[in-house]
Write a protein that holds these residues in place. Structure first.
Motif, PDB file in Angstrom:
ATOM      1  N   VAL A 268      58.367 119.641  36.432  1.00 30.96           N
ATOM      2  CA  VAL A 268      57.108 119.358  35.748  1.00 30.96           C
ATOM      3  C   VAL A 268      57.068 120.009  34.372  1.00 30.96           C
ATOM      4  O   VAL A 268      56.504 119.472  33.420  1.00 30.96           O
ATOM      5  CB  VAL A 268      55.922 119.846  36.620  1.00 30.96           C
ATOM      6  CG1 VAL A 268      54.625 119.745  35.858  1.00 30.96           C
ATOM      7  CG2 VAL A 268      55.845 119.004  37.885  1.00 30.96           C
ATOM      8  N   SER A 269      57.738 121.164  34.234  1.00 29.57           N
ATOM      9  CA  SER A 269      57.745 121.850  32.943  1.00 29.57           C
ATOM     10  C   SER A 269      58.666 121.180  31.949  1.00 29.57           C
ATOM     11  O   SER A 269      58.644 121.501  30.768  1.00 29.57           O
ATOM     12  CB  SER A 269      58.199 123.300  33.124  1.00 29.57           C
ATOM     13  OG  SER A 269      59.584 123.346  33.419  1.00 29.57           O
ATOM     14  N   GLY A 270      59.507 120.254  32.425  1.00 28.43           N
ATOM     15  CA  GLY A 270      60.446 119.585  31.542  1.00 28.43           C
ATOM     16  C   GLY A 270      61.805 120.234  31.505  1.00 28.43           C
ATOM     17  O   GLY A 270      62.712 119.733  30.864  1.00 28.43           O
ATOM     18  N   ALA A 271      61.981 121.367  32.208  1.00 29.85           N
ATOM     19  CA  ALA A 271      63.278 122.040  32.195  1.00 29.85           C
ATOM     20  C   ALA A 271      64.296 121.332  33.062  1.00 29.85           C
ATOM     21  O   ALA A 271      65.490 121.515  32.896  1.00 29.85           O
ATOM     22  CB  ALA A 271      63.124 123.485  32.678  1.00 29.85           C
ATOM     23  N   ALA A 272      63.844 120.536  34.016  1.00 29.03           N
ATOM     24  CA  ALA A 272      64.764 119.779  34.868  1.00 29.03           C
ATOM     25  C   ALA A 272      64.167 118.415  35.117  1.00 29.03           C
ATOM     26  O   ALA A 272      63.171 118.285  35.818  1.00 29.03           O
ATOM     27  CB  ALA A 272      64.993 120.518  36.195  1.00 29.03           C
ATOM     28  N   VAL A 273      64.755 117.397  34.527  1.00 23.92           N
ATOM     29  CA  VAL A 273      64.228 116.044  34.653  1.00 23.92           C
ATOM     30  C   VAL A 273      65.121 115.267  35.608  1.00 23.92           C
ATOM     31  O   VAL A 273      66.306 115.116  35.351  1.00 23.92           O
ATOM     32  CB  VAL A 273      64.206 115.345  33.275  1.00 23.92           C
ATOM     33  CG1 VAL A 273      63.645 113.947  33.409  1.00 23.92           C
ATOM     34  CG2 VAL A 273      63.373 116.152  32.298  1.00 23.92           C
TER      35      VAL A 273
ATOM     36  N   MET B 183      76.546 122.075  33.722  1.00 23.89           N
ATOM     37  CA  MET B 183      76.845 120.872  34.494  1.00 23.89           C
ATOM     38  C   MET B 183      75.831 120.701  35.617  1.00 23.89           C
ATOM     39  O   MET B 183      75.289 119.613  35.840  1.00 23.89           O
ATOM     40  CB  MET B 183      78.268 120.958  35.061  1.00 23.89           C
ATOM     41  CG  MET B 183      78.696 119.727  35.860  1.00 23.89           C
ATOM     42  SD  MET B 183      78.222 119.803  37.607  1.00 23.89           S
ATOM     43  CE  MET B 183      78.989 118.326  38.223  1.00 23.89           C
ATOM     44  N   TYR B 184      75.550 121.805  36.311  1.00 23.56           N
ATOM     45  CA  TYR B 184      74.588 121.769  37.414  1.00 23.56           C
ATOM     46  C   TYR B 184      73.210 121.331  36.939  1.00 23.56           C
ATOM     47  O   TYR B 184      72.575 120.444  37.529  1.00 23.56           O
ATOM     48  CB  TYR B 184      74.535 123.160  38.051  1.00 23.56           C
ATOM     49  CG  TYR B 184      73.477 123.346  39.107  1.00 23.56           C
ATOM     50  CD1 TYR B 184      73.525 122.655  40.317  1.00 23.56           C
ATOM     51  CD2 TYR B 184      72.425 124.245  38.901  1.00 23.56           C
ATOM     52  CE1 TYR B 184      72.558 122.847  41.288  1.00 23.56           C
ATOM     53  CE2 TYR B 184      71.462 124.444  39.872  1.00 23.56           C
ATOM     54  CZ  TYR B 184      71.527 123.743  41.063  1.00 23.56           C
ATOM     55  OH  TYR B 184      70.563 123.932  42.014  1.00 23.56           O
ATOM     56  N   GLN B 185      72.737 121.921  35.846  1.00 28.36           N
ATOM     57  CA  GLN B 185      71.434 121.539  35.315  1.00 28.36           C
ATOM     58  C   GLN B 185      71.446 120.115  34.772  1.00 28.36           C
ATOM     59  O   GLN B 185      70.447 119.394  34.850  1.00 28.36           O
ATOM     60  CB  GLN B 185      71.024 122.520  34.219  1.00 28.36           C
ATOM     61  CG  GLN B 185      70.727 123.918  34.740  1.00 28.36           C
ATOM     62  CD  GLN B 185      70.418 124.910  33.637  1.00 28.36           C
ATOM     63  OE1 GLN B 185      70.890 124.772  32.511  1.00 28.36           O
ATOM     64  NE2 GLN B 185      69.634 125.920  33.955  1.00 28.36           N
ATOM     65  N   GLY B 186      72.612 119.700  34.246  1.00 27.55           N
ATOM     66  CA  GLY B 186      72.707 118.355  33.708  1.00 27.55           C
ATOM     67  C   GLY B 186      72.560 117.261  34.742  1.00 27.55           C
ATOM     68  O   GLY B 186      72.215 116.127  34.405  1.00 27.55           O
ATOM     69  N   LEU B 187      72.791 117.590  36.000  1.00 24.12           N
ATOM     70  CA  LEU B 187      72.624 116.576  37.042  1.00 24.12           C
ATOM     71  C   LEU B 187      71.186 116.103  37.152  1.00 24.12           C
ATOM     72  O   LEU B 187      70.928 114.956  37.533  1.00 24.12           O
ATOM     73  CB  LEU B 187      73.087 117.131  38.392  1.00 24.12           C
ATOM     74  CG  LEU B 187      74.566 117.466  38.527  1.00 24.12           C
ATOM     75  CD1 LEU B 187      74.863 117.988  39.926  1.00 24.12           C
ATOM     76  CD2 LEU B 187      75.439 116.263  38.214  1.00 24.12           C
TER      77      LEU B 187
ATOM     78  N   ALA C 133      72.493 109.743  33.423  1.00 30.18           N
ATOM     79  CA  ALA C 133      73.835 109.212  33.650  1.00 30.18           C
ATOM     80  C   ALA C 133      74.667 110.161  34.506  1.00 30.18           C
ATOM     81  O   ALA C 133      75.441 109.728  35.367  1.00 30.18           O
ATOM     82  CB  ALA C 133      74.526 108.966  32.313  1.00 30.18           C
ATOM     83  N   ARG C 134      74.501 111.452  34.282  1.00 31.38           N
ATOM     84  CA  ARG C 134      75.289 112.417  35.040  1.00 31.38           C
ATOM     85  C   ARG C 134      74.769 112.585  36.462  1.00 31.38           C
ATOM     86  O   ARG C 134      75.541 112.777  37.402  1.00 31.38           O
ATOM     87  CB  ARG C 134      75.336 113.748  34.294  1.00 31.38           C
ATOM     88  CG  ARG C 134      76.197 113.620  33.049  1.00 31.38           C
ATOM     89  CD  ARG C 134      76.161 114.813  32.135  1.00 31.38           C
ATOM     90  NE  ARG C 134      76.997 114.531  30.957  1.00 31.38           N
ATOM     91  CZ  ARG C 134      77.004 115.232  29.847  1.00 31.38           C
ATOM     92  NH1 ARG C 134      76.211 116.303  29.731  1.00 31.38           N
ATOM     93  NH2 ARG C 134      77.788 114.906  28.841  1.00 31.38           N
ATOM     94  N   GLY C 135      73.471 112.507  36.633  1.00 29.38           N
ATOM     95  CA  GLY C 135      72.939 112.515  37.985  1.00 29.38           C
ATOM     96  C   GLY C 135      73.406 111.308  38.773  1.00 29.38           C
ATOM     97  O   GLY C 135      73.749 111.405  39.957  1.00 29.38           O
TER      98      GLY C 135
END
Length: 502
Positions: free
Chosen positions: A28-33, A455-459, A464-466
């Motif tokens: 919700v904070s935008g740090a992990a979409v 990489m972990y956060q990028g998922l 595309a990476r997720g």
């Protein structure tokens, strides 16, 4: 001695790095979409009904964040320092796949098995079955074609097929322990001979899987007949020098553990430990303590000598993500359920964190999926250790078969990059193909803690990476769709662990 009970967790909050509520707060904070294709996708988990998107996922993603890292994270400093090795796991070779040939196999030496099995017209093993000889030969041929001169090969376990101990007497009529052990030994010898026939100069290092046993699934005992029967085979066929054979033969026959020097200029060691004793179905507490003592001693010795070490075992620490996701789909409950007993789970992860500066790489199998685990000390900002979990060759759980080619730095023993190759056995004409290359898909390599974390956060930050992770998890199997809009956060959360150093 370390007491695993001292490391026992108190439930999910003890072991998981980011809980579900924290995940949603970050989202919700935008740090992990969350990746938009995953949130909107419909699909089937293994054995589950069609799923809808996560009801508690954020409704308005702020957009993709697909930044790349430093190419140095996947590039060797010099060509001479760049090495390559192969990792394949969970073959679960099935000598019973063609019942008509079993009597001939039982009567013949292992050296004659190739001729007996080669005239079979069987297709590749289908989903839901272990690896027959056609699949076994196919993946070995493809590995040898793509990577003919690896520095070495890693195999994190499960050589034998499921139900080996009941299938042998049923198909042969031989219910004697001697007959079963002889057939196990011949199966292992055939497996090792066929691998080393393709790679005659490269050592093959193996860990014990839960099916690698004389006593039964998860039931191996100290000084098991399986260990005494396979030790000389591994020493003769898989290990290429006396510096490895001597320590292997000294320790492997007792508990299935050993430590050997890694080839090359890095001066590193590979420590292989049998953590089947640590699983919930083993029940061998005393044997488990011996393995923990062995692992702690070996890591302590390596640290004191200022050397570098790699670790390999069969079962990874952390959540059984497939089981947790299936329970979530069925019951709506998200419960942390490690594959090891909770005490042993925390002991293994705690040792890895304790010796993180010495451990340059860790490997496991068992999950039959392309996964990883990041481990960090509690309240740490970055992971201090990463473990790669190899996908299986066996398609018994609905996945496509796959293996991995790794590049690494021969001097620092840091991992650099990885390419996964797979066989779509559901296709009309199955053919081996490249599933993905890690650096191209995730924009960074395997060298540093910062790259692991990004990489972990990028998922969750990069759609595309997720999507690539979801697709590669079961190696593009159309037979199942485990990582989907509803289950993605279960699988994602399982990738990272927060633990106390022992």
């Amino acid at each position: 001695m370390i007491d695993p009970k001292d490391a026992a967790g108190q439930g999910e909050s003890k072991t998981q790095i980011i809980g579900r509520r924290t995940f949603l707060r970050l989202a919700v904070s935008g740090a992990a979409v969350l990746a938009a294709p995953l949130l909107c996708g419909q699909g089937q988990a293994w054995g589950a009904k069609r799923q809808t998107p996560l009801p508690d996922a954020m409704a308005a993603p702020s957009g993709p964040n697909c930044s790349d890292g430093d190419p140095a994270s996947y590039t060797a400093a010099t060509a001479q320092r760049g090495g390559m090795f192969l990792l394949f796991s969970d073959v679960h070779f099935d000598p019973f796949a063609d019942p008509a040939k079993v009597s001939a196999l039982a009567a013949a030496p292992a050296s004659a098995w190739r001729g007996i099995l080669s005239d079979s017209t069987a297709a590749y093993s289908p989903y839901g079955q272990d690896s027959n000889d056609a699949l076994f030969q196919s993946f070995l041929d493809d590995m040898a074609r793509r990577a003919p001169r690896p520095d070495f090969l890693l195999y994190p376990g499960d050589l034998l097929c499921h139900d080996f101990w009941t299938t042998y007497p049923r198909l042969t009529g031989d219910a004697t322990p001697e007959g079963l052990l002889t057939f196990i030994a011949k199966t292992a010898e055939y497996f090792l001979a066929e691998v080393t026939r393709r790679f005659p100069d490269a050592p093959l290092y193996l860990a014990l899987g839960n099916n690698d046993s004389f006593e039964g699934d998860y039931r191996i005992a100290p000084k098991s007949p399986y260990l005494s029967a396979t030790a000389p085979l591994v020493a003769r066929l898989a290990l290429k020098d006396q510096a490895s054979r001597a320590p292997f033969l000294d320790s492997y026959p007792h508990d299935g553990c050993y430590a050997v020097p890694l080839p090359g200029p890095g001066g590193g060691r590979l420590v292989v430990f049998n953590n089947i004793f640590w699983t919930k179905r083993s029940g061998r507490e005393a044997a488990g303590r011996r393995v923990l003592e062995f692992l702690d001693h070996e890591l302590g010795q390596v640290k004191r000598r200022g050397e570098k070490v790699w670790l390999m075992s069969h079962v990874p620490p952390g959540d059984n993500s497939k089981a947790s996701a299936a329970k979530y789909v069925k019951k709506g409950k998200d419960v942390f359920d490690p594959m090891l007993t909770e005490a042993w789970n925390d002991a293994q992860a705690g040792l890895i964190v304790k010796y993180a500066a010495t451990i340059k790489a860790s490997f496991a199998g068992h999950v039959h999926r392309d996964e990883f685990r990041l481990m960090r000390p509690r309240n740490g900002n970055l992971p201090v250790a990463a473990m790669r979990l190899g996908p299986s060759i066996s398609p018994v759980t609905g996945n496509n078969p796959g293996y991995q080619v790794f590049s690494y730095d021969r001097e620092s023993l840091e991992l650099l990059d990885m390419t996964t190759h797979y066989l779509n056995i559901g296709a009309a004409s199955p053919a081996w193909a490249t599933e993905y290359q890690y650096s191209q898909t995730y924009g960074r390599g395997l060298r540093s803690a910062t790259d692991w974390q990004e990489m972990y956060q990028g998922l969750v930050a990069c759609p595309a990476r997720g999507q690539a992770f979801a697709q590669g998890f079961d190696l593009r199997s159309a037979h199942i769709n485990e990582v989907n809009g509803r289950t993605f956060r279960i699988f994602w959360d399982a990738l990272s662990l927060s633990v106390d150093s022992l």
